[in-house]
Design an enzyme around this catalytic site. Structure first.
Site, PDB file in Angstrom:
ATOM      1  N   PRO A  50       0.821  -1.227   0.000  1.00  0.00           N
ATOM      2  CA  PRO A  50       0.000   0.000   0.000  1.00  0.00           C
ATOM      3  C   PRO A  50       0.851   1.272   0.000  1.00  0.00           C
ATOM      4  O   PRO A  50       0.500   2.267  -0.637  1.00  0.00           O
ATOM      5  CB  PRO A  50      -0.816  -0.123   1.293  1.00  0.00           C
ATOM      6  CG  PRO A  50      -0.881  -1.597   1.548  1.00  0.00           C
ATOM      7  CD  PRO A  50       0.455  -2.124   1.116  1.00  0.00           C
ATOM      8  N   TYR A  51       1.976   1.234   0.703  1.00  0.00           N
ATOM      9  CA  TYR A  51       2.854   2.415   0.748  1.00  0.00           C
ATOM     10  C   TYR A  51       3.471   2.664  -0.630  1.00  0.00           C
ATOM     11  O   TYR A  51       3.530   3.809  -1.088  1.00  0.00           O
ATOM     12  CB  TYR A  51       3.951   2.201   1.795  1.00  0.00           C
ATOM     13  CG  TYR A  51       4.915   3.356   1.965  1.00  0.00           C
ATOM     14  CD1 TYR A  51       4.537   4.524   2.617  1.00  0.00           C
ATOM     15  CD2 TYR A  51       6.224   3.278   1.480  1.00  0.00           C
ATOM     16  CE1 TYR A  51       5.429   5.578   2.790  1.00  0.00           C
ATOM     17  CE2 TYR A  51       7.122   4.324   1.643  1.00  0.00           C
ATOM     18  CZ  TYR A  51       6.721   5.476   2.298  1.00  0.00           C
ATOM     19  OH  TYR A  51       7.599   6.522   2.462  1.00  0.00           O
ATOM     20  N   VAL A  52       3.912   1.607  -1.305  1.00  0.00           N
ATOM     21  CA  VAL A  52       4.481   1.759  -2.654  1.00  0.00           C
ATOM     22  C   VAL A  52       3.410   2.341  -3.584  1.00  0.00           C
ATOM     23  O   VAL A  52       3.674   3.279  -4.348  1.00  0.00           O
ATOM     24  CB  VAL A  52       5.004   0.402  -3.182  1.00  0.00           C
ATOM     25  CG1 VAL A  52       5.435   0.520  -4.639  1.00  0.00           C
ATOM     26  CG2 VAL A  52       6.167  -0.095  -2.314  1.00  0.00           C
TER      27      VAL A  52
END
Ligand SMILES: NC(=O)c1ccc[n+]([C@@H]2O[C@H](COP(=O)([O-])OP(=O)(O)OC[C@H]3O[C@@H](n4cnc5c(N)ncnc54)[C@H](OP(=O)(O)O)[C@@H]3O)[C@@H](O)[C@H]2O)c1
Length: 257
Positions: A160-162
């Protein structure tokens, strides 16, 4: 010590994520380079302390505590800039959140995904929506959004961060195109592994993770927060007059590797 002839002399700059790490370093640097700074993050006492330290060094700082995922909180921070200092010339939209655990996609839940998207993507969106009208009315401005090497590919950070940092890059490019002819420059920083609370939390009890994060950086070390703040300083200054829509890598060589 504040430099009245510094590269941001006379400018008013809002900084999100100012309570620690890169944002805190940026607050000290921008104020030292002559800017009046508006500090936003959730930890109000920490921001108050930082504002006092900036004032003691001869700088100008105001605090507007809040959550970047909340549009009202962001609007209040922008209003603090115009009410306290009469303008908003620049914004360092730097608040970010990587999630509370590093795990493969199928082990992460909805709440993790939602919060990472809310802070990084909606937070940047909320900032742009509140800042741009003020800058348009004044005839221009400069914005720097903090992305990451994770905006360019799979770094080993959670999915999700990427995805969220790819979205911050997309927001930056599309917004830069919309406002380039109206005097607003919008750029992003592709930040490499930097010695901050975010990395300390991610690597807590797992030192091999920190090693993994720096392994692809040509310099084989973490950045200090001030090294990232220097790049934001340049992009927000008039010296970066032809830079817009840029994704500036400040990553010890990671994205070139
Ligand atoms: N450190 C790295 O290696 C690295 C690498 C690539 C990109 N980045 C990016 O760099 C930026 C700064 O992070 P950092 O490394 O300096 O980490 P940090 O020290 O943990 O700082 C994160 C900052 O964001 C604020 N923040 C978090 N959630 C927020 C929210 N919902 N609303 C308002 N503020 C919020 C935090 O303050 P409060 O807790 O007080 O709200 C804090 O000031 C982030 O966008 C991060 O993704 C960091």
């Amino acid at each position: 010590m504040t430099d009245r002839n510094g590269v941001l002399a006379g400018k008013v700059v809002m900084i999100t994520g100012a309570s620690s790490g890169i944002g805190e370093a940026a607050a000290r640097l921008f104020a030292a380079e002559g800017a009046a700074v508006v500090l936003m993050a959730r930890r109000e006492k920490t921001l108050d302390q930082l504002a006092e330290e900036i004032a003691a060094a001869g700088g100008r700082a105001a605090v507007s505590a809040g959550d970047v995922a909340d549009a009202g909180d962001v609007r209040r921070a922008v209003a603090t800039a115009t009410e306290r200092f009469g303008a908003l010339d620049g914004a360092f939209n730097n608040a970010g959140y990587a999630g509370d655990k590093i795990a493969p996609l199928h082990e992460l839940d909805e709440a993790h995904f939602d919060r990472v998207m809310d802070v990084n993507v909606r937070g940047t969106w909320n900032c742009l929506r509140a800042q741009i009208p003020v800058m348009l009315a004044a005839g221009g401005g400069a914005v720097v959004n903090t992305a990451s090497t994770a905006a360019m590919g799979a770094t080993g950070a959670p999915v999700p961060y990427v995805a969220a940092k790819h979205a911050v890059l997309g927001l930056t490019r599309a917004a830069a195109a919309e406002y380039a002819e109206r005097g607003i420059r919008i750029d992003t920083l592709l930040v490499g592994t930097t010695r901050t609370e975010m990395i300390a939390q991610a690597a807590e009890g797992r030192p091999e993770l920190a090693e993994h994060f720096v392994a692809r950086q040509m310099q084989k070390r973490m950045a200090e927060p001030a090294e990232i703040a220097e790049a934001a300083l340049w992009l927000l200054s008039d010296r970066a007059s032809f830079a817009t829509g840029a994704a500036l890598a400040v990553d010890g060589g990671h994205t070139a590797n």
